[in-house]
Design an enzyme around this catalytic site. Structure first.
Site, PDB file in Angstrom:
ATOM      1  N   ALA A 238     102.795  41.964 154.961  1.00  0.00           N
ATOM      2  CA  ALA A 238     102.776  43.352 155.296  1.00  0.00           C
ATOM      3  C   ALA A 238     102.778  43.239 157.140  1.00  0.00           C
ATOM      4  O   ALA A 238     101.871  42.368 157.326  1.00  0.00           O
ATOM      5  CB  ALA A 238     101.600  43.894 154.741  1.00  0.00           C
ATOM      6  N   ASP A 285      96.051  36.915 146.908  1.00  0.00           N
ATOM      7  CA  ASP A 285      95.418  36.286 147.816  1.00  0.00           C
ATOM      8  C   ASP A 285      96.106  34.936 148.179  1.00  0.00           C
ATOM      9  O   ASP A 285      96.027  34.146 147.336  1.00  0.00           O
ATOM     10  CB  ASP A 285      94.041  36.176 147.521  1.00  0.00           C
ATOM     11  CG  ASP A 285      93.236  35.545 148.546  1.00  0.00           C
ATOM     12  OD1 ASP A 285      93.563  35.097 149.638  1.00  0.00           O
ATOM     13  OD2 ASP A 285      92.027  35.310 148.149  1.00  0.00           O
ATOM     14  N   ASP A 314     102.358  34.138 159.122  1.00  0.00           N
ATOM     15  CA  ASP A 314     101.973  34.968 160.236  1.00  0.00           C
ATOM     16  C   ASP A 314     100.437  35.301 159.970  1.00  0.00           C
ATOM     17  O   ASP A 314     100.103  36.395 159.230  1.00  0.00           O
ATOM     18  CB  ASP A 314     103.137  36.072 160.398  1.00  0.00           C
ATOM     19  CG  ASP A 314     102.739  37.008 161.526  1.00  0.00           C
ATOM     20  OD1 ASP A 314     102.636  36.414 162.784  1.00  0.00           O
ATOM     21  OD2 ASP A 314     102.762  38.171 161.476  1.00  0.00           O
ATOM     22  N   CYS A 365      99.387  36.850 166.461  1.00  0.00           N
ATOM     23  CA  CYS A 365      99.747  37.792 167.601  1.00  0.00           C
ATOM     24  C   CYS A 365      98.150  37.760 168.578  1.00  0.00           C
ATOM     25  O   CYS A 365      97.829  39.080 168.640  1.00  0.00           O
ATOM     26  CB  CYS A 365      99.888  39.121 167.238  1.00  0.00           C
ATOM     27  SG  CYS A 365      98.916  40.161 165.866  1.00  0.00           S
TER      28      CYS A 365
END
Length: 441
Positions: A238, A285, A314, A365
């Site tokens: 997501a 999960d 990610d 990030c």
């Protein structure tokens, strides 16, 4: 004018010192950079639906309609042929917080979006002065201390509010604060005319043909280098932006499994993913994605050993690279310290799922050593079958040095940081980290 020098406003030095423990000398430069806005806007073109040239023409026409002869330049980079960049505007000399204008107050999250080219939607307006009229020009400020009460009708007296720009009012107080919980206000409340960052105020032009996306996120998928016909796992998929990029680079030929542990996030990305035949999404999960007893080539999690040619992790992270960080929402060091634990759990699942010779890309990030270089160092110690390989195309800077990572290994990594440190000149983007591993045969 007040402007934050650290994203940890009012939270003391403990959080700052948690970011870079080995390379702490870089903090005085890094912290103010996190508070500033990336001035380049980037779109990823879906080349399965349109050409980069055609979409560039569409963007240029939109910019000319808004800015006339002062329209910013649209250009590309050879390393990312599917990407288009929009240069910043020259910040007008007459943009100032004129005391004659009334004021609008927004929170720091809304303020960050505004500085990156968004308009102000109804839920984002914390305060509007009484008597503010439709079409009136107003000064827009962000409430850094977070003390402005929603619905405030008088001028917010605060020395630490940040002037963001000038906007035009499209909704009045009675529309914004009607207390109707069943029908809360929606739509653009203030259309920005100019902002102090110089980022063009376009809103989000994303559609099936192109997607507003940060440059390092595109680099991340290019580093993964997916090939048509491969079986690929996106462990924390997501909102699906990287997943669709993988599908586009594969020509929508192959099999991509997209996992996320949130049912609402999986539902939210289904429309986007539904445009591609090769993607299959599951609420699951990912810390339990590997089961050595599962059937080979299973299409639903958990999966057997050596099930995937390539894996993108990610990982969930502290998100400190999401510039501008006008005021970080993290308030305690234990929250920052919690992320490496989940990241290690996810990596421990990814390694057995990867076939021998396969590629694993780890990205975040954020900019903390613990979630970036130290995670890489841990993975190399924990999993001797992994080796670092060059994370190309290289646009960001090398990784930060650690005692357990030599200079050659740091050169293989990518850390997107302050502009003059990146490998590509004048690359002003968000903070991001990328590492590429290959599993031995």
């Amino acid at each position: 004018m007040f402007y934050p020098k650290t994203p940890f406003y009012g939270k003391g030095l403990l959080l700052e010192n948690e970011i870079l423990k080995v390379n702490s000398a870089a903090l005085p430069k890094l912290l103010p950079w996190l508070c500033k806005t990336p001035r380049i806007t980037t779109y990823r073109v879906n080349t399965l639906r349109t050409s980069v040239a055609d979409y560039k023409a569409k963007l240029e026409a939109k910019l000319r309609a808004l800015y006339g002869p002062q329209a910013p330049r649209v250009y590309g980079l050879p390393e990312l042929p599917e990407m288009l960049c929009i240069a910043p505007l020259d910040i007008p000399d007459d943009i100032n917080n004129d005391d004659c204008r009334k004021e609008i107050i927004v929170d720091t999250s809304c303020g960050a979006a505004l500085l990156r080219g968004a308009h102000i939607y109804a839920p984002g307006v914390l305060a509007m002065e009484t008597g503010t009229q439709l079409q009136e020009l107003v000064n827009v400020y962000a409430d850094v201390p977070g003390k402005c009460k929603r619905g405030t009708a008088t001028r917010y007296d605060c020395t630490d509010k940040i002037f963001l720009g000038v906007g035009q009012v499209l909704m009045q107080r009675h529309q914004l604060y009607n207390n109707n919980k069943e029908r809360p206000p929606t739509g653009i409340a203030v259309r920005m005319q100019s902002n102090v960052s110089g980022v063009p105020t376009l809103g989000d032009l994303s559609d099936a043909n192109a997607l507003l996306q940060n440059l390092p996120s595109m680099v991340c998928v290019r580093v993964l280098a997916p090939q048509p016909g491969e079986r690929i796992l996106d462990m924390c998929a997501a909102p699906g932006n990287k997943t669709t990029h993988i599908a586009e680079l594969m020509g929508d030929v192959g099999h991509i499994i997209a996992l996320d542990n949130s049912a609402s996030r999986v539902r939210a990305m289904q429309t986007k993913l539904g445009n591609y035949s090769c993607i299959q999404a599951h609420q699951f999960d990912a810390t339990k994605a590997w089961d050595e007893h599962s059937a080979i080539n299973s299409t639903a999690p958990p999966f057997a050993s050596s099930s995937f040619d390539r894996i993108l992790l990610d990982a969930p992270c502290s998100g400190l690279g999401n510039r501008p960080q006008l005021c970080c929402s993290i308030k305690q060091t234990k929250v920052l310290q919690s992320y490496p634990h989940i990241q290690r759990s996810l990596l421990a699942q990814a390694v057995p799922l990867l076939r021998p010779g396969g590629v694993l890309v780890y990205s975040t990030c954020t900019i903390t050593e613990a979630e970036c270089e130290q995670l890489v160092s841990w993975a190399l110690r924990k999993f001797p079958q992994l080796q670092l390989v060059d994370a190309t195309p290289k646009l960001g800077a090398p990784g930060l040095p650690l005692p357990e990572l030599d200079a050659a290994q740091c050169e293989l990594l990518q850390r997107f940081g302050p502009t003059n440190e990146n490998r590509v000149q004048n690359l002003d983007t968000v903070g991001f980290f990328i590492a590429k591993f290959q599993k031995s045969l």
